[in-house]
Write a protein that holds these residues in place. Structure first.
Motif, PDB file in Angstrom:
ATOM      1  N   UNK A  66      71.054   6.924 -25.748  1.00 19.72           N
ATOM      2  CA  UNK A  66      69.483   7.012 -25.501  1.00 19.72           C
ATOM      3  C   UNK A  66      68.694   7.291 -26.764  1.00 19.72           C
ATOM      4  N   UNK A  67      67.792   6.541 -26.859  1.00 26.70           N
ATOM      5  CA  UNK A  67      67.187   6.783 -28.204  1.00 26.70           C
ATOM      6  C   UNK A  67      65.567   7.274 -27.923  1.00 26.70           C
ATOM      7  N   UNK A  68      65.114   8.285 -28.752  1.00 27.48           N
ATOM      8  CA  UNK A  68      63.840   8.972 -28.511  1.00 27.48           C
ATOM      9  C   UNK A  68      63.309   8.824 -30.013  1.00 27.48           C
ATOM     10  N   UNK A  69      62.042   7.987 -30.021  1.00 27.01           N
ATOM     11  CA  UNK A  69      61.266   8.226 -31.111  1.00 27.01           C
ATOM     12  C   UNK A  69      60.466   9.240 -31.294  1.00 27.01           C
ATOM     13  N   UNK A  70      60.599   9.970 -32.540  1.00 22.46           N
ATOM     14  CA  UNK A  70      59.995  11.174 -32.756  1.00 22.46           C
ATOM     15  C   UNK A  70      58.563  11.209 -32.804  1.00 22.46           C
ATOM     16  N   UNK A  71      57.712  10.157 -33.178  1.00 18.74           N
ATOM     17  CA  UNK A  71      56.217  10.035 -32.992  1.00 18.74           C
ATOM     18  C   UNK A  71      55.800   9.916 -31.586  1.00 18.74           C
TER      19      UNK A  71
ATOM     20  N   UNK B 199      60.348  19.911 -37.444  1.00 19.49           N
ATOM     21  CA  UNK B 199      61.035  18.723 -37.995  1.00 19.49           C
ATOM     22  C   UNK B 199      61.906  18.015 -36.935  1.00 19.49           C
ATOM     23  N   UNK B 200      62.116  16.614 -37.210  1.00 18.10           N
ATOM     24  CA  UNK B 200      63.024  15.941 -36.467  1.00 18.10           C
ATOM     25  C   UNK B 200      64.508  16.553 -36.286  1.00 18.10           C
ATOM     26  N   UNK B 201      64.789  17.221 -37.432  1.00 22.35           N
ATOM     27  CA  UNK B 201      66.159  18.080 -37.440  1.00 22.35           C
ATOM     28  C   UNK B 201      66.219  19.327 -36.633  1.00 22.35           C
ATOM     29  N   UNK B 202      64.987  19.965 -36.622  1.00 22.18           N
ATOM     30  CA  UNK B 202      64.727  21.213 -35.949  1.00 22.18           C
ATOM     31  C   UNK B 202      64.634  20.858 -34.360  1.00 22.18           C
TER      32      UNK B 202
ATOM     33  N   UNK C 259      64.193   8.379 -35.463  1.00 22.79           N
ATOM     34  CA  UNK C 259      64.735   8.141 -34.003  1.00 22.79           C
ATOM     35  C   UNK C 259      66.125   9.104 -33.719  1.00 22.79           C
ATOM     36  N   UNK C 260      65.984   9.786 -32.582  1.00 27.10           N
ATOM     37  CA  UNK C 260      66.917  10.976 -32.218  1.00 27.10           C
ATOM     38  C   UNK C 260      67.717  10.020 -31.164  1.00 27.10           C
TER      39      UNK C 260
END
Length: 818
Positions: free
Chosen positions: A1-6, A17-20, A164-165
């Motif tokens: 499943x994809x999660x958009x960061x914004x 950050x997205x990585x954190x 995208x996560x």
């Protein structure tokens, strides 16, 4: 499943950050498989600019091309040859300049300066499908006359870049299958150290504008539909969605369809609640009936496939009991939203997971909606999602809300009440967590404490956490938020040292692995979950012994494997498709079986598992080289690998009974049995039908060891040594004509029965079948090694022994000495 960061940040105010963010989500059990920076349109429209067609004239050497000159805001006017029928001077267009990369799916091609029918072309005027802005190829895109010349197309079309996560969602964490669900989990963790909350979009503005279209709802099969809500909207205009909505969907890999359908998809990935929009004009009888239909009902779904529904397939019907939609799985072709739709009935429901799962598997359908319904959605979010979608549809499609919300909810969901012992929290986690910290974690998880004593907490778990229904589940939730990394390992290891005479399985596995890899094998690891259909209509397996998965992710993962064969064939097919056909593979793995039992038998007692070792060889035996010709792998090559392994483990191969076999797995092969008749190993040619089903053209040879039996035999065997023989051995050869059904194994066993003192070895060095022999006969050339450990053999003794063997072969097998 994809999660958009914004998109995620719309619901929780974080400065991570997205990585954190990804690291925290993985700690929380929402394992992050990857984080990627993406654009809403592949390539981000880089190199594309807004241009103006200055001149346009017919190409002198073509009846369908035009020669244009384009102003792209630079110092030079670009000559461009265009094949679109609608190109004309004065138009504002999208131009791909020289060096620009365009994409057709995964294929990339660059715009180059070229000559087309003798005329120079320094770019390309683009259609919408050529740059990922639509699907039409009727002609070039003609923009608004006010479009500024020279502006980058990315800026003009507001192309966004985002992160995208990708989350590998486990079946029990369906609460995290939405942006709000992920925000909720993230907030619960961060709330332990920060003042932070997640928020849902406000729907307080929802109200009925009129009551011009009320469509009543009836639930005819309440065990399959626990809650069904709906609302109508009229005066709608179906068209393309606004850019922000299209961009959001593209970020998570969805293609925009139209504004109504896009909103239902948007709310699905926002809240986790599936929705469906019906064209209200297509609802005959002005009523919705939710029920199962009698078996055999024919129904055409959105993919234009006619499906025959069973009597357990939940169907959304109109007032005439005609099917309009497979409930919770797939819509119907007639009642869906089209360009002519002006009014809709918007559905939001809570369907029974078992009904939806069975229907999806029965029809081979796996949709975003069924994925969530199968695992359990939030019953309390049904109406919220309906309000949210209705307000968004009004925003993007106009119209009015033309009814109150119809909400049929006969038996409202109750929270799961669980008693949690504070002592058990410490015992299971291994760390003493203060009662105050436990209360704070439970509050962050929206788990309500309804009663509290010194030793015990009684809590109500919200219905959206379908996986948290026991004390251990609640304690696991506390640990998730407390942090697995905060549990320090102890300095002691609590264990007892025991001597076990049994062979060490890992030692033998490593030994066998080393032997096989030294012979050119590669180890593979296949999924223990596989297709249940593999074990149906196959005389090797008993379908009733298959361990079925109650909540499979797909039909391909619906059962636990009974054999390593099919996973190996899948690996061979994949490698062959990637031009790697010459393979030697091995795999250690458990196989699983259901044996049943009385009702009072513990569930675990109804199952058992076995460890197996599988070998596969196919293609060429070795790489091409100058000193020897290439040869294909063969049955006898595999037989050599099998018997070498048995011998290497110290198991006397002569003690195993060898039989020919033929079944649905192996068209021809050998079976090695222990003295008690249990199958030790089977090997041979893989059945051509299985190879065809796996899309494999080459012959595959397969061996299967029962590893548990192998270890039992290896553990019993003792290795003895002796001095080199002091007296010489003698070899004698015989050529025997025997019936075709006589095997070398029979001849060998009979020889050792006749003489065990002098006869040391019996081997075969030639087999002949041909026209020169009588029908039904074959010729074996055998070698016999004779030796006396106490003295040198004389010719008389040797001849006497050989004559005795010849006489036995003639009496027992009608053999003829050649």
């Amino acid at each position: 499943m994809y999660i958009a960061y914004s998109w995620l940040k719309d619901y929780i105010d974080i400065d991570l950050t997205p990585e954190e963010t990804g690291k925290i989500l993985t700690q929380l059990g929402l394992e992050v498989a990857g984080i990627e920076e993406v654009e809403t349109i592949k390539g981000g429209l880089s190199g594309l600019v807004i241009g103006e067609v200055v001149t346009c004239k017919p190409h002198p050497n073509s009846d369908h091309l035009s020669i244009t000159t384009i102003d792209v805001g630079g110092q030079e006017i670009l000559p461009v040859v265009c094949g679109a029928p609608n190109v004309a001077a004065g138009q504002k267009v999208v131009v791909a300049t020289v060096g620009t990369s365009l994409y057709d799916g995964d294929k990339e091609f660059k715009i180059k300066k070229s000559k087309i029918r003798g005329e120079v072309s320094e770019g390309m005027i683009c259609a919408e499908d050529e740059i990922g802005l639509g699907t039409s190829h009727d002609g070039i895109m003609v923009l608004d006359p006010e479009a500024p010349v020279g502006m980058p197309a990315a800026k003009y079309f507001k192309v966004e870049s985002d992160y995208v996560i990708e989350i590998d969602l486990t079946p029990n964490r369906i609460d995290g299958a939405s942006h709000i669900g992920v925000a909720r989990d993230l907030a619960a963790f961060l709330k332990q150290t920060k003042n932070i909350n997640y928020k849902r979009p406000d729907v307080s503005a929802f109200k009925a504008d009129n009551h011009n279209l009320t469509i009543p709802v009836e639930i005819g099969t309440p065990e399959a539909c626990h809650r069904y809500a709906g609302v109508t909207l009229t005066g709608l205009t179906v068209k393309e969605s606004p850019d922000w909505l299209q961009n959001r969907l593209r970020l998570i890999g969805l293609n925009p369809i139209n504004n109504i359908v896009d909103v239902t998809n948007y709310v699905l990935f926002e809240t986790g609640q599936p929705l469906h929009a019906f064209d209200a004009d297509k609802i005959k009888g002005n009523k919705i009936i939710v029920k199962t239909l009698s078996g055999g009902y024919k129904f055409q779904t959105l993919d234009e496939v006619e499906r025959e529904l069973g009597d357990e397939d939940l169907t959304i019907c109109n007032g005439l009991s005609e099917g309009m939609c497979i409930g919770g799985v797939f819509g119907g072709i007639d009642s869906g939203v089209k360009e002519t739709t002006t009014s809709i009935f918007l559905e939001s429901a809570w369907f029974d997971p078992v009904y939806i799962r069975k229907t999806a598997r029965r029809h081979g359908l796996n949709t975003d909606a069924s994925f969530r319904f199968e695992r359990g959605i939030d019953p309390d979010g049904v109406v919220y999602a309906l309000k949210r979608a209705a307000l968004l549809i009004k925003e993007v499609a106009g119209g009015t809300i033309s009814s109150e919300i119809i909400d049929v909810y006969p038996n409202p969901a109750k929270p799961f009440r669980v008693d949690v012992s504070l002592a058990n929290i410490e015992r299971l986690i291994g760390v003493k967590i203060s009662a105050e910290r436990v209360r704070k974690i439970l509050e962050a998880l929206e788990i309500e404490i309804v009663k509290e004593t010194k030793e015990l907490l009684t809590v109500d778990v919200p219905p959206f956490r379908v996986d948290v229904q026991r004390e251990a589940d609640v304690i696991e939730e506390i640990l998730r938020i407390y942090g697995y990394n905060n549990v320090e390992p102890e300095n002691h290891v609590y264990s007892t040292i025991q001597y076990s005479p049994k062979p060490d399985p890992e030692k033998y596995k490593n030994l066998v692995s080393d032997i096989l890899m030294a012979q050119g094998f590669n180890e593979i690891f296949s999924n223990s979950l596989t297709k249940a259909s593999y074990y149906e209509s196959n005389n090797v397996y008993i379908p009733e012994n298959t361990v079925h998965i109650f909540n499979p992710l797909s039909q391909d993962l619906s059962a636990m494997r009974q054999s390593l064969l099919f996973g190996g064939l899948e690996a061979i097919a994949r490698n062959s498709n990637y031009q790697n056909p010459d393979l030697k593979l091995f795999e250690f793995g458990n196989t699983y079986f259901y044996k049943g039992g009385e009702e009072n038998v513990q569930p675990a007692g109804k199952y058992y598992e076995e460890m197996h070792l599988a070998l596969f060889i196919t293609g060429k035996s070795h790489k091409e080289n100058w000193s020897s010709a290439q040869a294909k792998t063969s049955f006898f090559e595999l037989k050599a690998y099998v018997e070498n392994l048995i011998i290497k483990l110290g198991i006397p191969i002569e003690r195993l009974k060898v039989e020919k076999i033929s079944n649905d797995n192996l068209t021809a092969g050998l079976c090695y049995r222990r003295g008690d008749g249990e199958t030790f190993c089977s090997m041979g040619y893989v059945n051509r039908k299985l190879l065809k089903d796996a899309d494999i053209d080459a012959q595959v040879f397969y061996a299967d060891f029962n590893w548990d039996f192998l270890l039992q035999q290896a553990g019993k065997c003792k290795i003895n040594y002796s001095e080199l023989p002091r007296f010489p051995a003698v070899r004698r050869d015989l050529a025997l004509l025997v019936n075709e059904n006589i095997t070398f194994e029979q001849l060998k066993n009979l020889a050792f029965k006749a003489d065990r003192k002098l006869l040391k070895e019996v081997d075969i060095f030639d087999v002949y079948k041909g026209d020169k022999l009588p029908e039904g006969k074959k010729s074996y050339a055998l070698s016999f090694i004779l030796r006396d450990d106490e003295k040198t053999l004389t010719d008389e003794i040797i001849e006497k022994t050989m004559n005795r063997l010849i006489g036995l072969y003639q009496r027992e097998f009608d053999a003829i000495l050649r």
